[in-house]
Design an enzyme around this catalytic site. Structure first.
Site, PDB file in Angstrom:
ATOM      1  N   LYS A 182      -3.486-110.697 -65.283  1.00 23.47           N
ATOM      2  CA  LYS A 182      -4.274-111.928 -65.226  1.00 23.47           C
ATOM      3  C   LYS A 182      -3.389-113.129 -65.508  1.00 23.47           C
ATOM      4  O   LYS A 182      -3.016-113.405 -66.648  1.00 23.47           O
ATOM      5  CB  LYS A 182      -5.415-111.911 -66.248  1.00 23.47           C
ATOM      6  CG  LYS A 182      -6.412-113.020 -65.956  1.00 23.47           C
ATOM      7  CD  LYS A 182      -7.177-113.510 -67.165  1.00 23.47           C
ATOM      8  CE  LYS A 182      -6.556-114.686 -67.836  1.00 23.47           C
ATOM      9  NZ  LYS A 182      -6.431-115.910 -67.048  1.00 23.47           N
TER      10      LYS A 182
ATOM     11  N   THR B 239      -1.559-118.442 -80.439  1.00 21.15           N
ATOM     12  CA  THR B 239      -1.931-117.621 -81.592  1.00 21.15           C
ATOM     13  C   THR B 239      -3.448-117.549 -81.711  1.00 21.15           C
ATOM     14  O   THR B 239      -4.011-116.494 -82.009  1.00 21.15           O
ATOM     15  CB  THR B 239      -1.276-118.197 -82.861  1.00 21.15           C
ATOM     16  OG1 THR B 239       0.152-118.084 -82.708  1.00 21.15           O
ATOM     17  CG2 THR B 239      -1.702-117.454 -84.114  1.00 21.15           C
ATOM     18  N   GLU B 240      -4.114-118.667 -81.409  1.00 20.02           N
ATOM     19  CA  GLU B 240      -5.580-118.719 -81.518  1.00 20.02           C
ATOM     20  C   GLU B 240      -6.238-117.663 -80.605  1.00 20.02           C
ATOM     21  O   GLU B 240      -7.088-116.893 -81.043  1.00 20.02           O
ATOM     22  CB  GLU B 240      -6.003-120.125 -81.098  1.00 20.02           C
ATOM     23  CG  GLU B 240      -7.425-120.475 -81.355  1.00 20.02           C
ATOM     24  CD  GLU B 240      -7.760-121.827 -80.723  1.00 20.02           C
ATOM     25  OE1 GLU B 240      -6.837-122.603 -80.388  1.00 20.02           O
ATOM     26  OE2 GLU B 240      -8.958-122.081 -80.557  1.00 20.02           O
TER      27      GLU B 240
ATOM     28  N   GLY C   8      -4.693-115.149 -79.295  1.00 22.95           N
ATOM     29  CA  GLY C   8      -4.147-113.855 -79.713  1.00 22.95           C
ATOM     30  C   GLY C   8      -4.980-113.202 -80.803  1.00 22.95           C
ATOM     31  O   GLY C   8      -5.149-111.974 -80.823  1.00 22.95           O
TER      32      GLY C   8
ATOM     33  N   GLU D 108       2.594-111.803 -77.940  1.00 17.67           N
ATOM     34  CA  GLU D 108       3.691-112.781 -77.954  1.00 17.67           C
ATOM     35  C   GLU D 108       3.027-114.136 -78.056  1.00 17.67           C
ATOM     36  O   GLU D 108       2.431-114.613 -77.090  1.00 17.67           O
ATOM     37  CB  GLU D 108       4.505-112.687 -76.652  1.00 17.67           C
ATOM     38  CG  GLU D 108       5.191-111.352 -76.444  1.00 17.67           C
ATOM     39  CD  GLU D 108       6.389-111.143 -77.352  1.00 17.67           C
ATOM     40  OE1 GLU D 108       6.733-112.058 -78.125  1.00 17.67           O
ATOM     41  OE2 GLU D 108       6.969-110.047 -77.301  1.00 17.67           O
TER      42      GLU D 108
ATOM     43  N   CYS E  43       7.579-121.397 -75.866  1.00 16.82           N
ATOM     44  CA  CYS E  43       7.275-120.798 -77.171  1.00 16.82           C
ATOM     45  C   CYS E  43       8.517-120.768 -78.052  1.00 16.82           C
ATOM     46  O   CYS E  43       8.409-120.743 -79.269  1.00 16.82           O
ATOM     47  CB  CYS E  43       6.736-119.399 -76.983  1.00 16.82           C
ATOM     48  SG  CYS E  43       7.784-118.395 -75.930  1.00 16.82           S
TER      49      CYS E  43
ATOM     50  N   GLU F 239       2.263-126.225 -83.417  1.00 13.49           N
ATOM     51  CA  GLU F 239       3.002-126.135 -82.163  1.00 13.49           C
ATOM     52  C   GLU F 239       2.508-127.246 -81.232  1.00 13.49           C
ATOM     53  O   GLU F 239       1.349-127.255 -80.829  1.00 13.49           O
ATOM     54  CB  GLU F 239       2.744-124.767 -81.525  1.00 13.49           C
ATOM     55  CG  GLU F 239       3.579-124.537 -80.297  1.00 13.49           C
ATOM     56  CD  GLU F 239       3.315-123.171 -79.666  1.00 13.49           C
ATOM     57  OE1 GLU F 239       2.139-122.772 -79.592  1.00 13.49           O
ATOM     58  OE2 GLU F 239       4.280-122.524 -79.246  1.00 13.49           O
TER      59      GLU F 239
HETATM   60  P1  NAD Z   1      -3.611-119.528 -73.980  1.00  9.29           P
HETATM   61  O1  NAD Z   1      -3.652-118.648 -75.163  1.00  9.29           O
HETATM   62  O2  NAD Z   1      -4.596-120.613 -73.851  1.00  9.29           O
HETATM   63  O3  NAD Z   1      -3.759-118.654 -72.638  1.00  9.29           O
HETATM   64  C1  NAD Z   1      -2.928-117.552 -72.373  1.00  9.29           C
HETATM   65  C2  NAD Z   1      -3.657-116.630 -71.424  1.00  9.29           C
HETATM   66  O4  NAD Z   1      -4.813-116.126 -72.087  1.00  9.29           O
HETATM   67  C3  NAD Z   1      -4.159-117.288 -70.146  1.00  9.29           C
HETATM   68  O5  NAD Z   1      -4.040-116.395 -69.073  1.00  9.29           O
HETATM   69  C4  NAD Z   1      -5.616-117.547 -70.475  1.00  9.29           C
HETATM   70  O6  NAD Z   1      -6.422-117.619 -69.321  1.00  9.29           O
HETATM   71  C5  NAD Z   1      -5.952-116.342 -71.300  1.00  9.29           C
HETATM   72  N1  NAD Z   1      -7.094-116.553 -72.182  1.00  9.29           N
HETATM   73  C6  NAD Z   1      -7.600-117.707 -72.675  1.00  9.29           C
HETATM   74  N2  NAD Z   1      -8.688-117.469 -73.433  1.00  9.29           N
HETATM   75  C7  NAD Z   1      -8.876-116.137 -73.434  1.00  9.29           C
HETATM   76  C8  NAD Z   1      -9.812-115.282 -74.050  1.00  9.29           C
HETATM   77  N3  NAD Z   1     -10.798-115.746 -74.818  1.00  9.29           N
HETATM   78  N4  NAD Z   1      -9.713-113.966 -73.847  1.00  9.29           N
HETATM   79  C9  NAD Z   1      -8.709-113.467 -73.090  1.00  9.29           C
HETATM   80  N5  NAD Z   1      -7.787-114.216 -72.467  1.00  9.29           N
HETATM   81  C10 NAD Z   1      -7.864-115.541 -72.644  1.00  9.29           C
HETATM   82  O7  NAD Z   1      -2.120-120.053 -73.911  1.00  9.29           O
HETATM   83  P2  NAD Z   1      -1.488-121.064 -72.865  1.00  9.29           P
HETATM   84  O8  NAD Z   1      -1.992-122.417 -73.191  1.00  9.29           O
HETATM   85  O9  NAD Z   1      -1.633-120.540 -71.475  1.00  9.29           O
HETATM   86  O10 NAD Z   1       0.051-120.915 -73.230  1.00  9.29           O
HETATM   87  C11 NAD Z   1       0.624-121.591 -74.260  1.00  9.29           C
HETATM   88  C12 NAD Z   1       0.770-120.718 -75.481  1.00  9.29           C
HETATM   89  O11 NAD Z   1       1.458-119.520 -75.152  1.00  9.29           O
HETATM   90  C13 NAD Z   1       1.601-121.366 -76.551  1.00  9.29           C
HETATM   91  O12 NAD Z   1       1.010-121.159 -77.817  1.00  9.29           O
HETATM   92  C14 NAD Z   1       2.923-120.642 -76.475  1.00  9.29           C
HETATM   93  O13 NAD Z   1       3.696-120.660 -77.637  1.00  9.29           O
HETATM   94  C15 NAD Z   1       2.500-119.288 -76.099  1.00  9.29           C
HETATM   95  N6  NAD Z   1       3.614-118.559 -75.475  1.00  9.29           N
HETATM   96  C16 NAD Z   1       4.221-117.558 -76.186  1.00  9.29           C
HETATM   97  C17 NAD Z   1       5.298-116.889 -75.644  1.00  9.29           C
HETATM   98  C18 NAD Z   1       5.964-115.777 -76.393  1.00  9.29           C
HETATM   99  O14 NAD Z   1       6.651-114.968 -75.757  1.00  9.29           O
HETATM  100  N7  NAD Z   1       5.835-115.672 -77.691  1.00  9.29           N
HETATM  101  C19 NAD Z   1       5.761-117.219 -74.387  1.00  9.29           C
HETATM  102  C20 NAD Z   1       5.125-118.238 -73.692  1.00  9.29           C
HETATM  103  C21 NAD Z   1       4.044-118.892 -74.258  1.00  9.29           C
END
Ligand code: NAD
Length: 450
Positions: free
Chosen positions: A153, A208-209, A211, A228, A262, A352
């Site tokens: 996804k 993280t939220e 996650g 991650e 990240c 962040e």
């Molecule tokens: P996000 O958590 O909003 O979304 C990430 C993914 O999760 C998207 O595909 C989104 O559609 C999906 N998602 C959103 N809500 C969901 C839910 N309730 N249930 C299941 N899936 C859901 O993050 P983002 O805004 O796309 O990305 C930015 C974040 O990602 C930052 O916090 C960044 O640090 C982190 N990030 C971490 C790494 C790492 O390897 N540690 C790498 C890249 C980005």
């Protein structure tokens, strides 16, 4: 519902897609489940050959994929080319790993004990918008190498390269149903994957939220998870460092990908003796960043991914910045490179930002640097700049972070483990470590008695 995908540099549509919902997600999971028995039974050398072919096709389509990513994320084309190059390397690496990820024989009494690495089944992979294809490949590569089938996804904002990857996988000869892509909202498609009884594991990269929600949902059925998550990494510059080199590199460590990284070293910790000199060099280097058209080969920073993300980033600027860079006129979700002097208690140093904003924080000595660097809920990445080798290793060992680099910004290599400490998540991607997250260890004992 229709999803309008925009180019963040022009605000013009790149594509209109039909969004998937629960029914489409269930179909994808069913396809992955049906494909699993045959995929796990493919001879290791054949599975490796298919992954190698996919790597070759990614290489052949490097320019096309890079342009697609740049137009969808707004990232500089030179960066996209590098990322697509890494995607090909990832598939080559895991093609090579298929027959090198094996079990053990363990000396026990009364027989022979052996372990096997078994695939999990259907894995749900949920990825963010900042490195869409790259991060997808970090999960798809080891998942397929271990014999799992996949429902991927992508983020709603950036689905284009994931869709193209699935097409290339079919072209490579990977059977239908082995790699499925579902484009739709996280709250619907992502949630369905987390709660679906036929999904054995969620590989998640994102905030993280979200996650926390993934972990909570996965707990219902003891689904495996790899998380991650976010970061707030420190770039630690000691007074004994090559300060010119550290200052020249620092902007790329936090403004790369417009700070939507990240691993961004968004807290720049500088020892007091070198503070004034470092900060003036940093301002000059930041001012020299080439911000503009992502399709120009020379561009180093493009716009942010969306208008709403730009508002979030802007909300972090609560005091007069030390330096604010230039941005192009006209359309696009631009945000300037911004340097802010801060203490580690300020919001800008704690949360962040995920934009081109750096908090600069002075420190007194080595112990103070380690204390400040570790004073965060996150623990993903970071850098240490010093010419004292013993100090470099001492500090590297003392930092609560999964990935650290010394006298460089580099965080990620195909063959080395990547992942977080603390609230930056758990589990490791890349390297041979990633295979542990996509397989179970099975122990088999056979008696030699009787
Ligand atoms: P996000 O958590 O909003 O979304 C990430 C993914 O999760 C998207 O595909 C989104 O559609 C999906 N998602 C959103 N809500 C969901 C839910 N309730 N249930 C299941 N899936 C859901 O993050 P983002 O805004 O796309 O990305 C930015 C974040 O990602 C930052 O916090 C960044 O640090 C982190 N990030 C971490 C790494 C790492 O390897 N540690 C790498 C890249 C980005």
């Amino acid at each position: 519902m229709t999803l309008r995908v925009l180019n963040p540099a022009t605000e013009q549509p790149v594509a209109e897609l039909e969004q998937a919902g629960v029914a489409e997600t269930d179909r994808a999971v069913a396809a992955a489940k049906a494909a699993f028995p045959a995929w796990r039974a493919v001879a290791p050398s054949d599975r490796a050959r298919l992954l190698r072919r996919l790597a070759g096709l990614v290489e052949d389509h490097r320019e096309e994929l890079a342009l697609l990513e740049t137009r969808n994320v707004g990232k500089p084309i030179a960066d996209s080319r590098g990322e697509v190059g890494m995607v090909a390397e990832v598939f080559h690496y895991y093609a090579g790993a298929v027959d090198k990820h094996f079990g053990q024989t363990i000396p026990v009494a009364g027989g022979v004990d052996m372990t096997f690495r078994e695939p999990l089944g259907v894995v749900g992979l949920i990825v963010p918008w900042n490195f869409p294809l790259n991060i997808a490949s970090w999960k798809v590569g080891p998942a397929l190498a271990c014999g799992n089938t996949v429902v991927l996804k992508p983020a709603e904002l950036t689905p284009m390269t994931a869709i193209r990857l699935a097409e290339l996988a079919l072209e490579a000869g990977i059977p239908e149903g082995v790699l499925n892509v579902v484009v739709g909202p996280g709250r619907i498609v992502g949630e369905r994957l987390i709660h679906h009884p036929d999904v054995a594991k969620i590989g998640f990269t994102g905030s993280t939220e979200v996650g926390i929600g993934v972990m909570r949902g996965a707990a219902e059925s003891i689904k495996r998870v790899t998380l991650e998550l976010g970061g707030k990494s420190a770039n630690i510059v000691f007074a004994d460092a090559d300060v010119e080199r550290a200052a020249a590199a620092a902007p790329y460590a936090v403004f790369g990908n417009a700070g939507q990284d990240c691993c961004a070293r968004s807290r720049i910790l500088v020892q007091r003796e070198a503070y004034d000199r470092f900060v003036s060099l940093l301002i000059a280097a930041t001012g020299a960043m080439r911000v503009g058209d992502p399709e120009d080969d020379a561009t180093e920073m493009g716009p942010l991914v969306s208008a709403s993300h730009r508002s979030t980033v802007a909300s972090f600027i609560e005091s007069e910045p030390l330096f604010t860079g230039a941005t192009p006129d006209g359309p696009g979700f631009w945000f300037p490179c911004t340097l802010v002097e801060a203490t580690n208690d300020d919001r800008i140093a704690r949360d962040e930002v995920f934009g081109p904003v750096a908090a600069i924080i002075p420190f007194t000595d080595e112990a103070d640097a380690v204390r400040i660097a570790n004073d965060t809920p996150y623990g993903l990445s970071g850098s240490i700049w010093t010419t004292n080798g013993a100090r470099a290793l001492r500090v590297a060992r003392a930092l609560e972070t999964g990935v650290i680099s010394i006298n460089t910004n580099s965080s990620v290599r195909v063959s080395t483990p990547f992942g977080g400490f603390k609230q930056s998540g758990f589990g490791r991607e890349l390297g041979m470590n990633a295979l542990d997250g996509y397989s179970e260890v099975k122990n088999v004992f056979m008696t030699t008695e009787g």
